[in-house]
Design a protein around this motif. Structure first.
Motif, PDB file in Angstrom:
ATOM      1  N   LEU A 310     -18.239  84.375  88.880  1.00 27.81           N
ATOM      2  CA  LEU A 310     -17.333  83.355  88.833  1.00 27.81           C
ATOM      3  C   LEU A 310     -17.576  82.252  90.050  1.00 27.81           C
ATOM      4  O   LEU A 310     -17.840  81.012  90.002  1.00 27.81           O
ATOM      5  CB  LEU A 310     -16.023  83.362  88.647  1.00 27.81           C
ATOM      6  N   ILE A 311     -17.536  82.818  91.370  1.00 30.01           N
ATOM      7  CA  ILE A 311     -17.819  82.101  92.470  1.00 30.01           C
ATOM      8  C   ILE A 311     -19.340  81.604  92.499  1.00 30.01           C
ATOM      9  O   ILE A 311     -19.461  80.475  92.989  1.00 30.01           O
ATOM     10  CB  ILE A 311     -17.538  83.155  93.803  1.00 30.01           C
ATOM     11  N   PHE A 313     -20.896  80.771  89.971  1.00 33.48           N
ATOM     12  CA  PHE A 313     -21.085  79.701  89.154  1.00 33.48           C
ATOM     13  C   PHE A 313     -20.604  78.286  89.502  1.00 33.48           C
ATOM     14  O   PHE A 313     -20.997  77.333  89.218  1.00 33.48           O
ATOM     15  CB  PHE A 313     -20.282  80.082  87.593  1.00 33.48           C
ATOM     16  N   VAL A 314     -19.519  78.430  90.410  1.00 36.52           N
ATOM     17  CA  VAL A 314     -18.759  77.172  90.843  1.00 36.52           C
ATOM     18  C   VAL A 314     -19.719  76.757  92.025  1.00 36.52           C
ATOM     19  O   VAL A 314     -20.089  75.649  91.994  1.00 36.52           O
ATOM     20  CB  VAL A 314     -17.363  77.641  91.701  1.00 36.52           C
ATOM     21  N   VAL A 317     -22.366  74.751  90.128  1.00 37.00           N
ATOM     22  CA  VAL A 317     -22.221  73.673  89.678  1.00 37.00           C
ATOM     23  C   VAL A 317     -21.981  72.615  90.617  1.00 37.00           C
ATOM     24  O   VAL A 317     -22.311  71.409  90.458  1.00 37.00           O
ATOM     25  CB  VAL A 317     -20.741  73.973  88.913  1.00 37.00           C
ATOM     26  N   PRO A 331     -25.826  66.921  83.169  1.00 34.32           N
ATOM     27  CA  PRO A 331     -26.922  68.252  83.037  1.00 34.32           C
ATOM     28  C   PRO A 331     -26.411  69.184  81.933  1.00 34.32           C
ATOM     29  O   PRO A 331     -25.624  70.134  82.163  1.00 34.32           O
ATOM     30  CB  PRO A 331     -26.829  68.736  84.324  1.00 34.32           C
ATOM     31  N   PHE A 332     -27.113  69.018  80.662  1.00 32.33           N
ATOM     32  CA  PHE A 332     -26.549  69.762  79.762  1.00 32.33           C
ATOM     33  C   PHE A 332     -27.057  71.252  79.857  1.00 32.33           C
ATOM     34  O   PHE A 332     -26.604  72.129  79.275  1.00 32.33           O
ATOM     35  CB  PHE A 332     -27.056  69.439  78.354  1.00 32.33           C
ATOM     36  N   LEU A 334     -26.622  72.901  82.291  1.00 25.73           N
ATOM     37  CA  LEU A 334     -25.674  73.620  83.253  1.00 25.73           C
ATOM     38  C   LEU A 334     -24.564  74.038  81.884  1.00 25.73           C
ATOM     39  O   LEU A 334     -23.815  75.117  82.045  1.00 25.73           O
ATOM     40  CB  LEU A 334     -24.914  72.657  84.084  1.00 25.73           C
ATOM     41  N   GLY A 335     -24.430  73.312  80.980  1.00 27.96           N
ATOM     42  CA  GLY A 335     -23.429  73.588  79.927  1.00 27.96           C
ATOM     43  C   GLY A 335     -23.916  74.936  79.083  1.00 27.96           C
ATOM     44  O   GLY A 335     -23.433  75.919  78.691  1.00 27.96           O
ATOM     45  N   ALA A 338     -23.087  77.731  81.284  1.00 28.01           N
ATOM     46  CA  ALA A 338     -21.867  78.237  81.209  1.00 28.01           C
ATOM     47  C   ALA A 338     -21.482  78.895  79.879  1.00 28.01           C
ATOM     48  O   ALA A 338     -20.716  79.959  79.822  1.00 28.01           O
ATOM     49  CB  ALA A 338     -20.914  77.007  81.134  1.00 28.01           C
ATOM     50  N   LEU A 339     -22.234  78.587  78.860  1.00 33.45           N
ATOM     51  CA  LEU A 339     -21.939  79.394  77.334  1.00 33.45           C
ATOM     52  C   LEU A 339     -22.479  80.679  77.489  1.00 33.45           C
ATOM     53  O   LEU A 339     -22.118  81.667  77.197  1.00 33.45           O
ATOM     54  CB  LEU A 339     -22.744  78.440  76.406  1.00 33.45           C
ATOM     55  N   SER A 342     -20.444  82.792  79.446  1.00 28.87           N
ATOM     56  CA  SER A 342     -19.202  83.067  78.843  1.00 28.87           C
ATOM     57  C   SER A 342     -19.433  84.139  77.769  1.00 28.87           C
ATOM     58  O   SER A 342     -18.689  85.445  77.584  1.00 28.87           O
ATOM     59  CB  SER A 342     -18.714  81.905  77.787  1.00 28.87           C
ATOM     60  N   LEU A 345     -19.742  87.618  79.843  1.00 34.79           N
ATOM     61  CA  LEU A 345     -18.300  88.001  80.291  1.00 34.79           C
ATOM     62  C   LEU A 345     -17.559  88.587  79.138  1.00 34.79           C
ATOM     63  O   LEU A 345     -16.935  89.605  79.329  1.00 34.79           O
ATOM     64  CB  LEU A 345     -17.533  86.709  81.121  1.00 34.79           C
ATOM     65  N   TYR A 346     -17.596  87.803  78.042  1.00 36.48           N
ATOM     66  CA  TYR A 346     -16.933  88.335  76.924  1.00 36.48           C
ATOM     67  C   TYR A 346     -17.436  89.716  76.584  1.00 36.48           C
ATOM     68  O   TYR A 346     -16.501  90.551  76.157  1.00 36.48           O
ATOM     69  CB  TYR A 346     -17.018  87.217  75.661  1.00 36.48           C
TER      70      TYR A 346
ATOM     71  N   VAL B  83     -16.602  72.823  78.421  1.00 37.10           N
ATOM     72  CA  VAL B  83     -17.691  73.890  78.585  1.00 37.10           C
ATOM     73  C   VAL B  83     -17.831  74.371  79.784  1.00 37.10           C
ATOM     74  O   VAL B  83     -18.018  75.664  79.900  1.00 37.10           O
ATOM     75  CB  VAL B  83     -18.995  73.240  78.288  1.00 37.10           C
ATOM     76  N   PRO B  87     -16.352  79.706  81.023  1.00 37.75           N
ATOM     77  CA  PRO B  87     -16.112  81.085  81.459  1.00 37.75           C
ATOM     78  C   PRO B  87     -14.852  81.522  81.894  1.00 37.75           C
ATOM     79  O   PRO B  87     -14.637  82.527  81.900  1.00 37.75           O
ATOM     80  CB  PRO B  87     -17.363  81.067  82.660  1.00 37.75           C
ATOM     81  N   THR B  90     -12.687  82.444  79.077  1.00 32.97           N
ATOM     82  CA  THR B  90     -13.443  83.690  78.554  1.00 32.97           C
ATOM     83  C   THR B  90     -12.780  84.958  79.313  1.00 32.97           C
ATOM     84  O   THR B  90     -12.253  85.909  78.817  1.00 32.97           O
ATOM     85  CB  THR B  90     -14.774  83.876  78.640  1.00 32.97           C
TER      86      THR B  90
END
Lengths: 557, 210
Positions: A310-311, A313-314, A317, A331-332, A334-335, A338-339, A342, A345-346, B83, B87, B90
Motif C-alpha cells: 500500500l505504501i 502504491f501511494v 500515485v 492517467p488511466f 494508474l487506474g 489500482a484494479l 485490488s 490483495l483480494y 478507483v 486497494p 479491498t
C-alpha cells in the motif's frame, strides 16, 4: 326437514370445533419422585393432549434465568388426532427461582404454554433413591419402583446413590440397564442390601452378577442367629469394607468412577459411614479447553506485506502526478494498476490459509470401562467473524460451558433433538467471541484387548486409528505403536519403560491432556491418542478450522 | 480534460486522500495473534478508517466540483479517486471478513455519494469563487449533512450505510433501508446532472460569439 338441517349445522359446528381445538399441555412432571438437583440434567415428562386435527408441532423447554445465556431445548412432534402423548427428555434446570416454561408451537405461532414452578422441588445435594427397601437407612430417600428407573443415563445426573432392596434385577429393561451402567461408570454409587433380599435378587442376569463384588453368593446363618448373611467369592478388584467378627459384612467393587457396595445383610450397618454426596464434576475440568483455545494462534495475511504494497502504491500515485500534470490528463493506466492490485490483495486475503471463519479446539477423553465406552468432549470455538452457527452433535448430553479463563458469549443457545437422535445446536457467534460446549456420550466399547503373557491381542472396531498406543502391565509401559482402524492384531510386549520415560515422549498438548484427565491404576490396560476428527461427535461446519485431540484409556479387570 | 494547474490540484487531493485514509488502515491491519489477545476489547482502527475514508471521500469529491469543470470531468475525477482507493477498500473488506458483494455494494454507494457532492460543488464554486468562501461552505455543508443524516434521512448518511455493508449483521434485514439509500442518491444525482447540464447549456449559449 328443518330438524335435519339443524342437526347438520350442529354436526358441522362440532367438526369445526374439533378441527380448531388446540393441543394442550396437560401436565409436566419433573425430576425423580418430584425432586431434582439444580444444574444437573433432570428428567421432564410432558403430557400433551390433542383433540384437534393432526399437527406437526415443536415442543420447547426453557427457563428465563437472571444470569447466563438462555438455553432452549426443541423437539419436533407429530400429534395424531384425538391422542395423548407423554414425552420425556432431560433438561438442566439452572435456576431454582425461575419457573420452567414449556411451550408448544407450530408455524402459526404458540399453541400452548405451561409454567412449572420448581421452587419446592429442588434438592441441595444429589438425590438418593431407594428401590423396594424393607429396612430404611436413616437418610432422605426417594422411593421409586423399578419401572420408574430412568431409561437414559443423563436422567441420572442428579442422582448420587441408589439403595437396592428386595427387587429382582431381571425386571430392569435393556434401556434401564444401559442407563444404570452409564451412571455407575460416571460416578454413581449402587448399594445392594442383600441378606433376606437375596432370595429376590438371585438368580440375577449376567450383567448384574458382573456388577457385584462377589461371585457364587449364597445365604448362611451365623452362630445360630436368625439373621441371614450373604457369603461369596470376592472378585479380583473387590475389597472388603467391613468385617466384624471376622466375617465380611460389606464389599466394594469399583466400576469406572463409581462403585457397587454389597451389604451381606438387609440392613445398612451403622458402623459403615457413607460419604456425603456432592456434585462430582469440579469446574476446573473445563479450564483446559479454555486455555487451549486461548493459546490458539489465528493466522492473518501478512501485515508487513500488505503495508509495504500500500505504501508503494501511494508513492507511485504521488510520483505519477508529475507526468499526469505535464500531460494534463488523468492517467488511466494508474487506474489499471489500482484494479490489478485490488484483485491481487483480494485473492491473497481470501486465500485458503485465511478462509476459516471460526477456529475451534476439541479435546476428549474416551474411557473404555467394562461394558461401556464413556466419552467426554470439550469444544471451544473462536468466531473470527460473526455468524449463525449450527452444529450437529451425536451425543447424549450437551451443555454450554463458561470456563472463566476466557470471556464466553452470553448469547442464547438452542438444542434441538433431530429425528435421527442427534442434537442440532444453534447459536450466534459474535465477531471475535468464544463459545464452549461439553458433549458426553456412552457407547458400546469399540476397542478391546487381551493381555496374554508377553503379547497383547487388540481389536479396533472404530473407523479411526489409535496412535502411539501404550500397554500398561505390572507397572511398566510397553510401546504398541499405531492401532489401525478396524483392525485386529497381536503385538509383543517388549522394551518396558517407566512412566517418566513415557511422559517425555508426549507432546505438550498430550501431556496437558494427560495431566488433566489421565489416571493410572492397576485396572489401566492401554493408553492411546486419536487426532482424527472422524472420532468427534461434533460435526465440522463449513468454514471451520478445528484441531482435535482425544485421550483413549482402556480399563479392565 | 482540465488544465495542468487544475490537475495538479486534483492530484494533491488524490495523494492526500490516499495518505490520510491509509494511515488508519495501516494501523488497522491485523497480524496473526492468539485468541486471548483477540477477544480483549480494544479500539477498532477499522472503524476509524471507515469514518475517515468516507468523510474525506465526500470532502475531496466536493472539492473537485468547487474547482469547476464539465459534468464529465468532475465525475471522472470522482471515479478516478474511487478507483485509486479501491486497494484500500479491498484490504478493509478482507479485515472485516466480507466478500466481493459487500465491497461492490459499498463502493457503489460511495461513488454515488461522492458524485452527488461533486456536482453540488459546481454551482457553489461558481457562486462563491474565492477559496476561503469555498472552504467555509464546503465544511459547513459536509458537517451539517453528516450530522443531520444521523438523525433524519438516515439512508443518506454514508457512515451508517457503509457500516451496514461492512458490519456484522445480515443485510437482508436491512434491504429496505439500503434500497432507499441507493434510490435517494440516484434521484439526487439525476436531478443534479440534469440541472448542471442545463446550466452548462445556458452558459454555452451565453458565451457563444454573436
Amino acid at each position: 326437514m328443518r330438524r335435519i338441517g339443524a342437526w347438520g349445522l350442529v354436526m358441522v359446528a362440532l367438526a369445526a370445533t374439533c378441527g380448531l381445538a388446540q393441543p394442550q399441555i396437560e401436565n409436566v412432571e419433573l425430576g425423580l419422585g418430584g425432586r431434582f438437583l439444580p444444574k444437573a440434567f433432570t428428567p421432564i415428562v410432558v403430557s400433551i393432549r390433542n383433540d384437534g386435527i393432526p399437527r406437526s408441532v415443536v415442543l420447547e423447554i426453557f427457563q428465563r434465568a437472571e444470569r447466563g445465556s438462555l438455553e432452549r431445548v426443541h423437539r419436533s412432534l407429530a400429534l395424531g388426532p384425538q391422542t395423548r402423548q407423554h414425552l420425556s427428555l432431560d433438561f438442566p434446570i439452572k435456576s431454582v427461582s425461575a419457573p420452567l416454561e414449556i411451550v408448544l408451537r407450530d408455524a402459526t405461532g404458540e399453541l400452548a404454554h405451561f409454567t412449572k414452578d420448581v421452587r419446592q422441588s429442588w434438592s441441595e445435594s444429589p438425590l438418593t433413591l431407594g428401590i423396594a427397601l424393607q429396612q430404611r437407612p436413616p437418610l432422605a430417600i426417594i422411593d421409586i419402583e423399578i419401572e420408574e428407573l430412568p431409561k437414559r443415563w443423563t436422567s441420572y445426573e442428579g442422582v448420587g446413590r441408589i439403595f437396592w432392596g428386595r427387587a429382582d434385577p431381571a425386571r430392569v429393561s435393556a434401556e434401564q440397564r444401559w442407563a444404570l451402567q452409564g451412571w455407575l461408570v460416571r460416578g454413581g454409587e449402587l448399594i445392594v442390601l442383600s441378606g433376606t433380599n437375596w432370595h429376590e435378587q438371585s438368580p440375577a442376569p449376567p450383567w448384574w452378577e458382573e456388577l457385584l463384588p462377589i461371585a457364587e453368593g449364597h445365604l448362611v446363618r451365623r452362630n445360630g442367629q436368625e439373621i441371614f448373611w450373604l457369603e461369596g467369592k470376592p472378585r479380583p478388584q473387590a475389597k472388603v469394607m467391613l468385617s466384624p467378627q471376622g466375617y465380611p459384612l460389606a464389599w466394594e467393587h469399583p466400576i469406572g468412577d463409581g462403585r457397587v457396595l454389597l451389604v451381606a445383610s438387609d440392613v445398612w450397618p451403622e458402623e459403615l459411614p457413607l460419604p456425603t454426596l456432592s456434585q462430582a464434576r469440579p469446574a476446573e475440568e473445563d479450564l483446559l479447553i479454555a486455555q487451549a483455545l486461548a493459546s490458539l494462534t489465528i493466522p492473518s495475511p501478512s501485515r508487513e506485506l500488505i503495508g509495504i504494497i500500500l505504501i508503494l502504491f501511494v508513492v507511485v500515485v504521488g510520483l505519477s502526478g508529475v507526468s499526469a500534470t505535464r500531460e494534463a490528463r488523468l492517467p488511466f493506466w494508474l487506474g489499471g494498476i489500482a484494479l490489478a492490485l485490488s484483485v491481487g490483495l483480494y485473492s491473497y486475503q481470501h486465500g485458503a490459509a485465511f478462509s476459516s471463519e471460526k477456529h475451534s479446539v476439541e479435546m476428549g477423553v474416551i474411557q473404555l470401562v467394562g461394558p461401556v465406552s464413556r466419552e467426554s468432549y470439550w469444544y471451544g470455538v473462536f468466531f473470527q467473524h460473526s455468524r449463525e452457527d449450527s452444529l450437529v452433535v451425536a451425543a447424549d448430553a450437551i451443555s454450554a460451558l463458561s470456563p472463566g479463563a476466557l470471556p464466553s458469549s452470553q448469547q442464547g443457545l438452542v438444542r434441538e433433538l433431530t429425528a435421527g437422535g442427534e442434537w442440532r445446536i444453534s447459536l450466534y457467534g459474535e465477531r471475535n467471541s468464544t463459545r464452549f460446549l461439553k458433549a458426553e456420550r456412552l457407547r458400546e466399547p469399540w476397542l478391546s484387548l487381551r493381555l496374554d503373557g508377553s503379547a497383547v491381542a487388540l481389536a479396533n472396531r472404530a473407523p479411526v486409528a489409535v496412535q502411539d498406543a501404550i500397554a500398561y502391565s505390572a507397572g511398566a509401559f510397553y510401546k504398541l505403536g499405531t492401532i489401525p482402524a478396524q483392525a485386529e492384531l497381536v503385538r509383543p510386549l517388549s522394551g518396558p519403560m517407566s512412566q517418566a520415560a513415557w511422559l517425555t515422549t508426549l507432546t505438550a498438548e498430550r501431556r496437558r491432556l494427560w495431566q488433566q484427565w489421565g489416571r493410572l491404576s492397576h485396572r489401566t490396560k492401554l493408553i492411546g491418542w486419536i487426532e482424527d476428527l472422524r472420532a468427534s461427535p461434533i460435526g465440522v461446519t463449513p468454514g471451520e478450522h478445528r484441531t482435535a485431540l482425544y485421550l483413549v484409556l482402556v480399563e479392565g479387570d | 480534460m482540465r488544465s495542468r494547474l487544475e490537475l495538479a490540484h486534483s492530484w494533491s487531493a488524490f495523494t492526500g486522500y490516499l495518505i490520510l485514509a491509509g494511515i488508519p488502515l495501516l494501523i488497522a491491519l491485523p497480524s496473526s495473534a492468539r485468541v486471548d489477545e483477540l477477544v480483549t476489547p480494544r479500539l477498532s482502527m477499522g472503524s476509524v478508517f471507515l469514518v475517515i475514508a468516507t468523510v474525506l471521500f465526500a470532502a475531496y469529491s466536493l472539492s473537485f466540483g468547487l474547482k469547476g469543470g464539465t459534468i464529465k470531468s468532475v465525475l471522472a475525477h470522482v471515479l478516478f479517486l474511487l478507483v485509486l482507493s479501491l486497494p484500500y477498500w479491498t484490504v478493509f473488506t478482507g479485515i472485516v471478513g466480507h466478500g466481493l458483494d459487500r465491497l461492490l455494494g459499498a463502493l457503489g454507494y460511495l461513488g454515488l455519494y461522492g458524485a452527488c457532492w461533486a456536482l453540488l460543488g459546481v454551482p457553489i464554486g461558481k457562486r462563491w469563487p474565492t477559496e476561503i468562501a469555498q472552504f467555509h461552505i464546503k465544511y459547513a455543508l459536509l458537517i451539517l449533512a453528516l450530522v443531520t443524516t444521523f438523525f433524519v434521512l438516515q439512508p443518506l448518511n454514508p457512515i451508517l450505510m457503509l457500516s451496514l455493508w461492512f458490519g456484522e449483521g445480515p443485510l437482508y434485514e436491512q434491504r429496505g433501508f439500503l434500497l432507499m439509500g441507493y434510490l435517494s442518491l440516484a434521484i439526487i444525482l439525476g436531478i443534479l446532472v440534469w440541472w448542471t447540464a442545463r446550466e452548462e447549456d445556458r452558459a454555452r449559449v451565453r458565451d457563444a460569439p454573436r
